[in-house]
Write a protein that holds these residues in place. Sequence first.
Motif, PDB file in Angstrom:
ATOM      1  N   ALA A  89       0.829  -1.202   0.000  1.00  0.00           N
ATOM      2  CA  ALA A  89       0.000   0.000   0.000  1.00  0.00           C
ATOM      3  C   ALA A  89       0.868   1.259   0.000  1.00  0.00           C
ATOM      4  O   ALA A  89       0.551   2.241  -0.696  1.00  0.00           O
ATOM      5  CB  ALA A  89      -0.932  -0.010   1.210  1.00  0.00           C
ATOM      6  N   LEU A  90       1.957   1.253   0.749  1.00  0.00           N
ATOM      7  CA  LEU A  90       2.855   2.408   0.766  1.00  0.00           C
ATOM      8  C   LEU A  90       3.502   2.613  -0.601  1.00  0.00           C
ATOM      9  O   LEU A  90       3.640   3.742  -1.072  1.00  0.00           O
ATOM     10  CB  LEU A  90       3.931   2.224   1.835  1.00  0.00           C
ATOM     11  CG  LEU A  90       3.470   2.258   3.290  1.00  0.00           C
ATOM     12  CD1 LEU A  90       4.638   1.931   4.223  1.00  0.00           C
ATOM     13  CD2 LEU A  90       2.882   3.617   3.641  1.00  0.00           C
ATOM     14  N   ARG A  91       3.917   1.517  -1.249  1.00  0.00           N
ATOM     15  CA  ARG A  91       4.553   1.625  -2.561  1.00  0.00           C
ATOM     16  C   ARG A  91       3.572   2.129  -3.615  1.00  0.00           C
ATOM     17  O   ARG A  91       3.963   2.870  -4.543  1.00  0.00           O
ATOM     18  CB  ARG A  91       5.112   0.271  -2.999  1.00  0.00           C
ATOM     19  CG  ARG A  91       6.426  -0.120  -2.368  1.00  0.00           C
ATOM     20  CD  ARG A  91       7.010  -1.344  -3.036  1.00  0.00           C
ATOM     21  NE  ARG A  91       7.163  -1.169  -4.481  1.00  0.00           N
ATOM     22  CZ  ARG A  91       7.588  -2.117  -5.308  1.00  0.00           C
ATOM     23  NH1 ARG A  91       7.890  -3.321  -4.840  1.00  0.00           N
ATOM     24  NH2 ARG A  91       7.694  -1.874  -6.604  1.00  0.00           N
ATOM     25  N   GLU A  92       2.341   1.712  -3.510  1.00  0.00           N
ATOM     26  CA  GLU A  92       1.360   2.045  -4.537  1.00  0.00           C
ATOM     27  C   GLU A  92       0.670   3.383  -4.299  1.00  0.00           C
ATOM     28  O   GLU A  92      -0.084   3.845  -5.170  1.00  0.00           O
ATOM     29  CB  GLU A  92       0.316   0.929  -4.613  1.00  0.00           C
ATOM     30  CG  GLU A  92       0.894  -0.403  -5.095  1.00  0.00           C
ATOM     31  CD  GLU A  92      -0.045  -1.567  -4.901  1.00  0.00           C
ATOM     32  OE1 GLU A  92      -1.187  -1.338  -4.415  1.00  0.00           O
ATOM     33  OE2 GLU A  92       0.342  -2.720  -5.216  1.00  0.00           O
ATOM     34  N   ALA A  93       0.901   4.014  -3.166  1.00  0.00           N
ATOM     35  CA  ALA A  93       0.261   5.290  -2.867  1.00  0.00           C
ATOM     36  C   ALA A  93       0.692   6.350  -3.885  1.00  0.00           C
ATOM     37  O   ALA A  93       1.839   6.388  -4.325  1.00  0.00           O
ATOM     38  CB  ALA A  93       0.617   5.737  -1.456  1.00  0.00           C
ATOM     39  N   SER A  94      -0.223   7.217  -4.242  1.00  0.00           N
ATOM     40  CA  SER A  94       0.039   8.189  -5.302  1.00  0.00           C
ATOM     41  C   SER A  94       0.821   9.410  -4.828  1.00  0.00           C
ATOM     42  O   SER A  94       1.365  10.147  -5.637  1.00  0.00           O
ATOM     43  CB  SER A  94      -1.284   8.650  -5.917  1.00  0.00           C
ATOM     44  OG  SER A  94      -2.125   9.219  -4.922  1.00  0.00           O
ATOM     45  N   GLY A  95       0.898   9.628  -3.524  1.00  0.00           N
ATOM     46  CA  GLY A  95       1.597  10.801  -3.014  1.00  0.00           C
ATOM     47  C   GLY A  95       2.376  10.467  -1.765  1.00  0.00           C
ATOM     48  O   GLY A  95       2.387   9.319  -1.302  1.00  0.00           O
ATOM     49  N   PRO A  96       3.043  11.469  -1.176  1.00  0.00           N
ATOM     50  CA  PRO A  96       3.900  11.217  -0.014  1.00  0.00           C
ATOM     51  C   PRO A  96       3.157  11.051   1.302  1.00  0.00           C
ATOM     52  O   PRO A  96       3.761  10.660   2.302  1.00  0.00           O
ATOM     53  CB  PRO A  96       4.786  12.463   0.025  1.00  0.00           C
ATOM     54  CG  PRO A  96       3.922  13.546  -0.551  1.00  0.00           C
ATOM     55  CD  PRO A  96       3.106  12.867  -1.621  1.00  0.00           C
TER      56      PRO A  96
END
Length: 244
Positions: free
Chosen positions: A153-160
């Motif tokens: 989920a962290l890798r696929e998140a669109s922003g920081p």
Amino acid sequence: MVNAGEFTGLPGGVAVSRLCVYDWPAADGVRGGTPHLHLACSEAYVVTGGRGAVETLTASGHEVTPLAPGTVAWFTPGTVHRLVNDGELRITVLMQNSGLPEAGDAVLTLPPEYLTDPETYAAATTIPAGAPEAERERIARARRDLALEGYRALREASGPEALAAFHRAAVALVRPRIAEWRQRWRRGALAAAEATGRFLDRLADGDAAHLAEAVVQAEQPVERGRFGMCGRLDVYGSPLRGPR
């Protein structure tokens, strides 16, 4: 204050472990360990056998660093890292602050609902020391797979913001232990640095007295094959608590 001859830990107040990285396949088909980060300590890998990689995730993005015999790789606090085992990967791990990364300075990338408080987090990550080996392995694999859910989920998140939210949750989880960590730092890395300063002062004065206090030490692991976050660990020094 520690006297110049009193600090006899490993150079710089570091600690070492021998690591056999897990070869358990995950849902993505990759064999390896549990993604996590450290909040106060850097960590280094000296690869002694096998092949693999370390996946890392920081505010700068996702990277993959190949690991082969002779490679030395290291990373600073805040680096989410996941070890990948492509075949019999063996590593000597060097840790700051007398092994603090194996004594609590680690937070697994669990989904947010498991990071709400220390009790919830502990229930999902703690391996009972007295449990049968099969049960300890089951728990180690389950928490690895749970951490991979959060990692993806962290890798696929669109922003920081997702990574920043994980950082905030990790800090909240470890805050109750900071005073304990500070004492470990004072007794270890800080004491080692201060001892060097006193040696330099003596040498500048032409004083060789501390050279007569030289000691030699050697030890065997105090624990072998512990189920850790990244693999099976041989641990040196005092037995350490924590989810590694």
